[in-house]
Design a protein around this motif. Structure first.
Motif, PDB file in Angstrom:
ATOM      1  N   SER A  68       0.851  -1.180   0.000  1.00 36.85           N
ATOM      2  CA  SER A  68       0.000   0.000   0.000  1.00 36.85           C
ATOM      3  C   SER A  68       0.892   1.236   0.000  1.00 36.85           C
ATOM      4  CB  SER A  68      -0.935   0.001   1.214  1.00 36.85           C
ATOM      5  OG  SER A  68      -0.196   0.003   2.412  1.00 36.85           O
ATOM      6  N   ARG A  69       0.299   2.374  -0.281  1.00 37.04           N
ATOM      7  CA  ARG A  69       1.083   3.600  -0.274  1.00 37.04           C
ATOM      8  C   ARG A  69       0.256   4.746   0.259  1.00 37.04           C
ATOM      9  NH1 ARG A  69       2.929   4.898  -6.251  1.00 37.04           N
ATOM     10  NH2 ARG A  69       3.605   6.839  -5.271  1.00 37.04           N
ATOM     11  N   ASP A  70       0.959   5.701   0.850  1.00 36.55           N
ATOM     12  CA  ASP A  70       0.369   6.937   1.335  1.00 36.55           C
ATOM     13  C   ASP A  70       1.103   8.062   0.634  1.00 36.55           C
ATOM     14  OD1 ASP A  70      -0.350   9.240   2.729  1.00 36.55           O
ATOM     15  OD2 ASP A  70      -0.525   8.199   4.629  1.00 36.55           O
ATOM     16  N   ASN A  71       0.501   8.593  -0.409  1.00 40.79           N
ATOM     17  CA  ASN A  71       1.183   9.628  -1.190  1.00 40.79           C
ATOM     18  C   ASN A  71       1.386  10.908  -0.400  1.00 40.79           C
ATOM     19  OD1 ASN A  71       1.481   7.989  -3.437  1.00 40.79           O
ATOM     20  ND2 ASN A  71      -0.419   8.650  -4.377  1.00 40.79           N
ATOM     21  N   GLY A  72       0.507  11.169   0.538  1.00 39.21           N
ATOM     22  CA  GLY A  72       0.661  12.352   1.369  1.00 39.21           C
ATOM     23  C   GLY A  72       1.915  12.286   2.225  1.00 39.21           C
ATOM     24  N   LYS A  73       2.298  11.082   2.584  1.00 36.16           N
ATOM     25  CA  LYS A  73       3.497  10.883   3.402  1.00 36.16           C
ATOM     26  C   LYS A  73       4.680  10.401   2.569  1.00 36.16           C
ATOM     27  CE  LYS A  73       0.967   9.721   7.633  1.00 36.16           C
ATOM     28  NZ  LYS A  73       0.758   8.691   8.693  1.00 36.16           N
ATOM     29  N   ASN A  74       4.470  10.245   1.248  1.00 35.03           N
ATOM     30  CA  ASN A  74       5.532   9.710   0.384  1.00 35.03           C
ATOM     31  C   ASN A  74       6.100   8.411   0.949  1.00 35.03           C
ATOM     32  OD1 ASN A  74       5.369  11.624  -1.582  1.00 35.03           O
ATOM     33  ND2 ASN A  74       7.144  12.792  -0.919  1.00 35.03           N
ATOM     34  N   THR A  75       5.212   7.550   1.377  1.00 34.04           N
ATOM     35  CA  THR A  75       5.620   6.306   2.012  1.00 34.04           C
ATOM     36  C   THR A  75       4.874   5.123   1.402  1.00 34.04           C
ATOM     37  OG1 THR A  75       6.116   7.440   4.088  1.00 34.04           O
ATOM     38  CG2 THR A  75       5.802   5.064   4.207  1.00 34.04           C
ATOM     39  N   VAL A  76       5.584   4.038   1.205  1.00 32.21           N
ATOM     40  CA  VAL A  76       4.980   2.802   0.728  1.00 32.21           C
ATOM     41  C   VAL A  76       5.222   1.732   1.779  1.00 32.21           C
ATOM     42  CG1 VAL A  76       7.046   2.078  -0.540  1.00 32.21           C
ATOM     43  CG2 VAL A  76       4.815   1.210  -1.219  1.00 32.21           C
ATOM     44  N   TYR A  77       4.261   0.831   1.894  1.00 32.26           N
ATOM     45  CA  TYR A  77       4.314  -0.184   2.933  1.00 32.26           C
ATOM     46  C   TYR A  77       4.258  -1.585   2.313  1.00 32.26           C
ATOM     47  CZ  TYR A  77       2.881   3.884   5.642  1.00 32.26           C
ATOM     48  OH  TYR A  77       2.809   5.131   6.189  1.00 32.26           O
ATOM     49  N   LEU A  78       4.869  -2.521   3.006  1.00 31.43           N
ATOM     50  CA  LEU A  78       4.758  -3.929   2.629  1.00 31.43           C
ATOM     51  C   LEU A  78       4.333  -4.691   3.880  1.00 31.43           C
ATOM     52  CD1 LEU A  78       5.166  -6.169   0.505  1.00 31.43           C
ATOM     53  CD2 LEU A  78       7.501  -6.436   1.386  1.00 31.43           C
ATOM     54  N   GLN A  79       3.062  -5.052   3.916  1.00 26.49           N
ATOM     55  CA  GLN A  79       2.535  -5.847   5.009  1.00 26.49           C
ATOM     56  C   GLN A  79       2.764  -7.310   4.693  1.00 26.49           C
ATOM     57  OE1 GLN A  79       1.048  -4.944   7.998  1.00 26.49           O
ATOM     58  NE2 GLN A  79       1.072  -7.133   8.470  1.00 26.49           N
ATOM     59  N   MET A  80       3.481  -7.981   5.563  1.00 35.02           N
ATOM     60  CA  MET A  80       3.841  -9.375   5.333  1.00 35.02           C
ATOM     61  C   MET A  80       3.200 -10.243   6.412  1.00 35.02           C
ATOM     62  SD  MET A  80       7.847  -8.914   4.279  1.00 35.02           S
ATOM     63  CE  MET A  80       8.338  -8.428   5.934  1.00 35.02           C
ATOM     64  N   ASP A  81       2.303 -11.098   6.019  1.00 33.09           N
ATOM     65  CA  ASP A  81       1.603 -12.003   6.927  1.00 33.09           C
ATOM     66  C   ASP A  81       1.963 -13.451   6.601  1.00 33.09           C
ATOM     67  OD1 ASP A  81      -1.176  -9.806   6.494  1.00 33.09           O
ATOM     68  OD2 ASP A  81       0.188  -9.867   8.192  1.00 33.09           O
ATOM     69  N   SER A  82       1.676 -14.322   7.533  1.00 34.09           N
ATOM     70  CA  SER A  82       1.931 -15.760   7.350  1.00 34.09           C
ATOM     71  C   SER A  82       3.356 -15.993   6.850  1.00 34.09           C
ATOM     72  CB  SER A  82       0.918 -16.352   6.362  1.00 34.09           C
ATOM     73  OG  SER A  82      -0.401 -16.166   6.816  1.00 34.09           O
ATOM     74  N   LEU A  83       4.291 -15.362   7.505  1.00 34.68           N
ATOM     75  CA  LEU A  83       5.681 -15.436   7.062  1.00 34.68           C
ATOM     76  C   LEU A  83       6.231 -16.853   7.170  1.00 34.68           C
ATOM     77  CD1 LEU A  83       6.902 -12.061   8.506  1.00 34.68           C
ATOM     78  CD2 LEU A  83       7.159 -12.769   6.128  1.00 34.68           C
ATOM     79  N   LYS A  84       7.104 -17.165   6.237  1.00 28.09           N
ATOM     80  CA  LYS A  84       7.744 -18.476   6.178  1.00 28.09           C
ATOM     81  C   LYS A  84       9.254 -18.303   6.264  1.00 28.09           C
ATOM     82  CE  LYS A  84       4.194 -19.988   2.862  1.00 28.09           C
ATOM     83  NZ  LYS A  84       3.962 -20.544   1.496  1.00 28.09           N
ATOM     84  N   PRO A  85       9.958 -19.326   6.704  1.00 24.76           N
ATOM     85  CA  PRO A  85      11.431 -19.221   6.760  1.00 24.76           C
ATOM     86  C   PRO A  85      12.035 -18.841   5.411  1.00 24.76           C
ATOM     87  CG  PRO A  85      10.710 -21.110   8.016  1.00 24.76           C
ATOM     88  CD  PRO A  85       9.485 -20.574   7.326  1.00 24.76           C
ATOM     89  N   GLU A  86      11.425 -19.266   4.321  1.00 21.24           N
ATOM     90  CA  GLU A  86      11.966 -18.928   3.002  1.00 21.24           C
ATOM     91  C   GLU A  86      11.746 -17.468   2.616  1.00 21.24           C
ATOM     92  OE1 GLU A  86       9.881 -21.444   3.782  1.00 21.24           O
ATOM     93  OE2 GLU A  86       8.395 -21.789   2.176  1.00 21.24           O
ATOM     94  N   ASP A  87      11.033 -16.711   3.446  1.00 21.13           N
ATOM     95  CA  ASP A  87      10.900 -15.272   3.225  1.00 21.13           C
ATOM     96  C   ASP A  87      12.091 -14.504   3.800  1.00 21.13           C
ATOM     97  OD1 ASP A  87       7.416 -15.632   3.970  1.00 21.13           O
ATOM     98  OD2 ASP A  87       8.327 -15.378   1.976  1.00 21.13           O
ATOM     99  N   THR A  88      12.973 -15.202   4.491  1.00 19.74           N
ATOM    100  CA  THR A  88      14.157 -14.558   5.055  1.00 19.74           C
ATOM    101  C   THR A  88      15.013 -13.959   3.952  1.00 19.74           C
ATOM    102  OG1 THR A  88      14.226 -15.998   6.994  1.00 19.74           O
ATOM    103  CG2 THR A  88      16.292 -14.956   6.325  1.00 19.74           C
ATOM    104  N   ALA A  89      15.280 -12.665   4.073  1.00 21.41           N
ATOM    105  CA  ALA A  89      16.032 -11.957   3.035  1.00 21.41           C
ATOM    106  C   ALA A  89      16.222 -10.506   3.465  1.00 21.41           C
ATOM    107  CB  ALA A  89      15.287 -11.990   1.698  1.00 21.41           C
TER     108      ALA A  89
END
Length: 121
Positions: A68-89
């Motif tokens: 998602s992004r908030d253009n007013g704050k010039n910020t983008v987000y990455l919400q990560m759920d149900s994380l797995k060990p292979e998401d390690t990076a």
């Protein structure tokens, strides 16, 4: 121009994290998230367009990650759920002044410094 990624850390499998990428010094029409695991090449995670109305995800994270992004704050987000060990990076945010969804790294001119996500089993 600066992209500042934050929010990484250590989490157990099944847990959640939210990464943030704060941009300054420019206006960006597309954002992307990429990641690089130890010993592997950088890979695309997801991207979002200017309005936030269009997103695209790698198959490996589809249904678990949300950009998602908030253009007013010039910020983008990455919400990560149900994380797995292979998401390690190390996760990198990237931005570009051109519009449209792009999955290749060369489609982004600006890159953040990366934030480490470690998922324990």
């Amino acid at each position: 121009v600066q992209l500042q990624a934050s929010g990484g850390g250590l989490v157990q499998a099944g847990g959640s994290l939210r990464l943030s990428c704060a941009a300054s010094g420019g206006t960006f029409r597309r954002y992307g998230w990429f990641r690089q695991a130890p010993g592997k090449e950088r890979e695309f995670v997801g991207a979002i367009n200017w309005s936030g109305g269009s997103t695209y995800y790698a198959d490996s994270v589809k249904g678990r990650f949300t950009i998602s992004r908030d253009n007013g704050k010039n910020t983008v987000y990455l919400q990560m759920d149900s994380l797995k060990p292979e998401d390690t990076a190390v996760y990198y945010c990237a931005a570009d002044g051109n519009s449209g969804i792009v999955t290749l790294g060369k489609g982004y001119f600006y890159w953040g410094q990366g934030t480490l996500v470690t998922v324990s089993s």
